[in-house]
Design a protein around this motif. Structure first.
Motif, PDB file in Angstrom:
ATOM      1  N   PRO A 235       0.917  -1.175   0.134  1.00 45.98           N
ATOM      2  CA  PRO A 235       0.069   0.234   0.009  1.00 45.98           C
ATOM      3  C   PRO A 235       0.639   1.479  -0.485  1.00 45.98           C
ATOM      4  CG  PRO A 235      -0.986  -1.877   1.449  1.00 45.98           C
ATOM      5  CD  PRO A 235       0.318  -2.337   1.158  1.00 45.98           C
ATOM      6  N   SER A 236       0.705   2.522  -1.488  1.00 43.39           N
ATOM      7  CA  SER A 236       1.440   3.253  -1.066  1.00 43.39           C
ATOM      8  C   SER A 236       0.682   4.438  -1.333  1.00 43.39           C
ATOM      9  CB  SER A 236       2.139   2.826  -2.496  1.00 43.39           C
ATOM     10  OG  SER A 236       1.622   3.017  -3.161  1.00 43.39           O
ATOM     11  N   LEU A 237      -0.575   4.447  -1.267  1.00 44.77           N
ATOM     12  CA  LEU A 237      -1.473   5.691  -1.022  1.00 44.77           C
ATOM     13  C   LEU A 237      -2.265   6.334  -0.481  1.00 44.77           C
ATOM     14  CD1 LEU A 237      -3.066   6.748  -4.074  1.00 44.77           C
ATOM     15  CD2 LEU A 237      -5.084   5.535  -2.973  1.00 44.77           C
ATOM     16  N   TRP A 238      -1.579   7.403   0.647  1.00 40.87           N
ATOM     17  CA  TRP A 238      -2.229   8.036   1.236  1.00 40.87           C
ATOM     18  C   TRP A 238      -3.139   9.064   1.579  1.00 40.87           C
ATOM     19  CZ3 TRP A 238      -2.889  13.287   0.956  1.00 40.87           C
ATOM     20  CH2 TRP A 238      -2.056  13.941   0.333  1.00 40.87           C
ATOM     21  N   GLY A 244      -9.855  15.691   1.735  1.00 36.00           N
ATOM     22  CA  GLY A 244     -10.436  15.161   1.298  1.00 36.00           C
ATOM     23  C   GLY A 244      -9.367  15.413   0.139  1.00 36.00           C
ATOM     24  N   VAL A 245      -7.690  14.687   0.436  1.00 38.86           N
ATOM     25  CA  VAL A 245      -7.286  14.777  -0.607  1.00 38.86           C
ATOM     26  C   VAL A 245      -6.408  13.550  -0.531  1.00 38.86           C
ATOM     27  CG1 VAL A 245      -6.905  17.070  -1.208  1.00 38.86           C
ATOM     28  CG2 VAL A 245      -5.029  16.205   0.507  1.00 38.86           C
ATOM     29  N   CYS A 246      -5.900  12.460  -1.715  1.00 36.72           N
ATOM     30  CA  CYS A 246      -5.184  11.866  -1.666  1.00 36.72           C
ATOM     31  C   CYS A 246      -3.866  12.207  -2.330  1.00 36.72           C
ATOM     32  CB  CYS A 246      -5.175  10.070  -1.602  1.00 36.72           C
ATOM     33  SG  CYS A 246      -6.079  10.159  -3.599  1.00 36.72           S
ATOM     34  N   GLY A 247      -2.884  11.084  -1.853  1.00 37.57           N
ATOM     35  CA  GLY A 247      -1.020  11.062  -3.524  1.00 37.57           C
ATOM     36  C   GLY A 247      -0.609   9.619  -2.718  1.00 37.57           C
ATOM     37  N   CYS A 248      -0.047   9.505  -4.224  1.00 40.30           N
ATOM     38  CA  CYS A 248       0.577   8.115  -3.980  1.00 40.30           C
ATOM     39  C   CYS A 248       2.509   7.844  -3.773  1.00 40.30           C
ATOM     40  CB  CYS A 248       1.033   7.740  -4.939  1.00 40.30           C
ATOM     41  SG  CYS A 248       1.531   6.203  -5.655  1.00 40.30           S
ATOM     42  N   PHE A 249       2.917   7.368  -2.372  1.00 44.06           N
ATOM     43  CA  PHE A 249       4.531   7.845  -2.417  1.00 44.06           C
ATOM     44  C   PHE A 249       5.201   7.255  -3.898  1.00 44.06           C
ATOM     45  CE2 PHE A 249       3.339   9.262   2.128  1.00 44.06           C
ATOM     46  CZ  PHE A 249       2.649   7.901   2.735  1.00 44.06           C
ATOM     47  N   ALA A 250       5.024   6.429  -4.734  1.00 41.21           N
ATOM     48  CA  ALA A 250       5.010   6.335  -5.568  1.00 41.21           C
ATOM     49  C   ALA A 250       5.758   6.914  -6.993  1.00 41.21           C
ATOM     50  CB  ALA A 250       4.870   4.489  -6.159  1.00 41.21           C
ATOM     51  N   GLY A 251       5.376   8.648  -6.362  1.00 40.89           N
ATOM     52  CA  GLY A 251       4.704   9.692  -7.113  1.00 40.89           C
ATOM     53  C   GLY A 251       3.783   9.563  -8.524  1.00 40.89           C
ATOM     54  N   CYS A 252       2.695   8.566  -8.657  1.00 37.46           N
ATOM     55  CA  CYS A 252       1.898   8.767  -9.458  1.00 37.46           C
ATOM     56  C   CYS A 252       1.740  10.306  -8.995  1.00 37.46           C
ATOM     57  CB  CYS A 252       0.942   7.614  -9.139  1.00 37.46           C
ATOM     58  SG  CYS A 252       1.470   5.804  -9.152  1.00 37.46           S
ATOM     59  N   ASN A 253       0.565  10.657 -10.781  1.00 39.66           N
ATOM     60  CA  ASN A 253       0.418  11.851 -10.561  1.00 39.66           C
ATOM     61  C   ASN A 253       0.962  12.885 -10.347  1.00 39.66           C
ATOM     62  OD1 ASN A 253      -2.552  13.387 -11.672  1.00 39.66           O
ATOM     63  ND2 ASN A 253      -2.287  14.393  -9.341  1.00 39.66           N
ATOM     64  N   ASN A 254       2.167  12.586 -10.761  1.00 38.78           N
ATOM     65  CA  ASN A 254       3.696  13.073 -10.418  1.00 38.78           C
ATOM     66  C   ASN A 254       4.196  13.810  -9.149  1.00 38.78           C
ATOM     67  OD1 ASN A 254       4.495  13.641 -13.329  1.00 38.78           O
ATOM     68  ND2 ASN A 254       2.540  15.073 -13.749  1.00 38.78           N
ATOM     69  N   GLY A 255       3.467  12.910  -8.349  1.00 37.27           N
ATOM     70  CA  GLY A 255       3.209  13.541  -6.580  1.00 37.27           C
ATOM     71  C   GLY A 255       2.500  14.333  -6.506  1.00 37.27           C
ATOM     72  N   LYS A 256       2.065  15.228  -7.168  1.00 32.43           N
ATOM     73  CA  LYS A 256       0.882  15.989  -6.428  1.00 32.43           C
ATOM     74  C   LYS A 256      -0.987  15.194  -5.920  1.00 32.43           C
ATOM     75  CE  LYS A 256       1.222  18.973 -10.573  1.00 32.43           C
ATOM     76  NZ  LYS A 256       1.254  19.803 -11.477  1.00 32.43           N
ATOM     77  N   PRO A 257      -0.837  15.958  -4.651  1.00 34.97           N
ATOM     78  CA  PRO A 257      -2.016  15.674  -4.282  1.00 34.97           C
ATOM     79  C   PRO A 257      -3.259  15.894  -4.679  1.00 34.97           C
ATOM     80  CG  PRO A 257      -0.867  16.904  -2.794  1.00 34.97           C
ATOM     81  CD  PRO A 257      -0.769  16.902  -4.295  1.00 34.97           C
ATOM     82  N   MET A 258      -4.451  14.560  -5.181  1.00 35.11           N
ATOM     83  CA  MET A 258      -5.507  14.566  -6.379  1.00 35.11           C
ATOM     84  C   MET A 258      -6.361  14.666  -4.634  1.00 35.11           C
ATOM     85  SD  MET A 258      -4.613  11.174  -8.204  1.00 35.11           S
ATOM     86  CE  MET A 258      -3.833  10.608  -6.802  1.00 35.11           C
ATOM     87  N   ASP A 259      -7.609  15.649  -5.537  1.00 37.38           N
ATOM     88  CA  ASP A 259      -9.060  15.192  -4.755  1.00 37.38           C
ATOM     89  C   ASP A 259     -10.008  14.100  -5.511  1.00 37.38           C
ATOM     90  OD1 ASP A 259     -10.666  18.381  -6.147  1.00 37.38           O
ATOM     91  OD2 ASP A 259      -9.830  16.425  -7.349  1.00 37.38           O
TER      92      ASP A 259
END
Length: 284
Positions: A235-238, A244-259
């Protein structure tokens, strides 16, 4: 004479020049031959005779410039309110919301699929403090002056209005073809930037955590889950439920938080605009 709330409201509408009629208790059926009041106001004596006892429901006769949008559901009303952000007199009904307008152009009472009813010439609506057949009490939602508009399409998406003019091209892009859609709300949402208010509604109704039922809690408002954007064995998605945001430690979405809009778009390969349309549909 003591004035009960129903008679008081009837007098208020009378002062505005709006015709009022009595409705049978806990019903939508007129207690009088109401059609004549499409063309005249009741007399003060009629008002007292009808409403002094407080037993009748009260209805507003629409037409003569008064138009009421009768939203079938609260969800449909919320979608409309987020788009238009209009301050006008509004009422909570038995299952939805009424929004009142003065309209300069003639309007006929009609049903609009996907929205509800337009009550205008040839119609009437129950008004506070009437009681719906279900037992729900009509209540004022927004106690604001009735807004005046010139045409109905100022407050309803053109694609929802029956017999609206057909658009054959996009005037903003020379030569661009207009693609018809079976979903008029999608047409209404086809704007370059989604409304921030609408984004707020979606965030309140759809949470990131709902996408990850197996997420593990790591702290107050914090969770971790397998990222759906890559082959995630550990598991790497925080997830931060407070913001109301999330992000991936592996760098998905260029490491940017996502709503929720960004996440839904990334999972399904959509633009943010199309993601918003998808999520709005899931809210309704």
């Amino acid at each position: 004479m003591d004035i009960n709330e129903t008679l008081k409201q009837a007098i208020n509408w009378y002062i505005l020049g709006v015709a009022i009629i009595p409705i049978k208790p806990r019903s939508k059926v007129a207690a009088v031959r109401w059609q004549e009041y499409q063309n005249r106001l009741p007399s003060p004596e009629e008002l007292v005779n009808w409403f002094e006892s407080g037993s009748y429901n009260l209805a507003i006769v629409t037409g003569r410039g008064l138009v009421v949008i009768d939203f079938d559901t609260v969800d449909t009303y919320m979608m409309w309110a987020a788009m238009y952000k209009i301050s006008t007199y509004q009422v909570i009904t038995g299952r939805g919301v009424h929004a009142y307008f003065w309209c300069d152009q003639p309007v006929q009472t009609t049903h609009i699929p996907g929205l509800g009813d337009i009550k205008a010439a040839g119609g009437y609506v129950l008004a506070p403090p009437s009681i719906h057949p279900s037992g729900a009490v009509y209540q004022v939602l927004m106690d604001a002056p009735i807004t005046r508009i010139n045409r109905l399409d100022e407050v309803i998406p053109l694609g929802l209005i029956p017999e609206a003019p057909k658009i054959t091209h996009n005037p903003g892009i020379a030569g661009a073809a207009w693609v018809p859609t079976s979903d008029p709300w999608e047409s209404a949402l086809n704007v370059p930037d989604p409304s921030l208010d609408l984004v707020t509604v979606v965030r309140q109704r759809v949470t990131i955590l709902s996408y990850f039922p197996d997420a593990t809690k790591t702290g107050p408002g914090w969770y971790i889950a397998r990222c759906p954007l890559h082959d995630d064995h550990n598991p790497s998605l925080w997830i931060d439920t407070n913001r109301g945001v999330c992000g991936c430690f592996a760098g998905c979405n260029n490491g940017k938080p996502m709503d929720i809009v960004n996440l839904h778009a990334s999972i399904h390969g959509l633009s943010n605009r199309d993601s918003m349309i998808d999520l709005v549909k899931s809210c309704s």
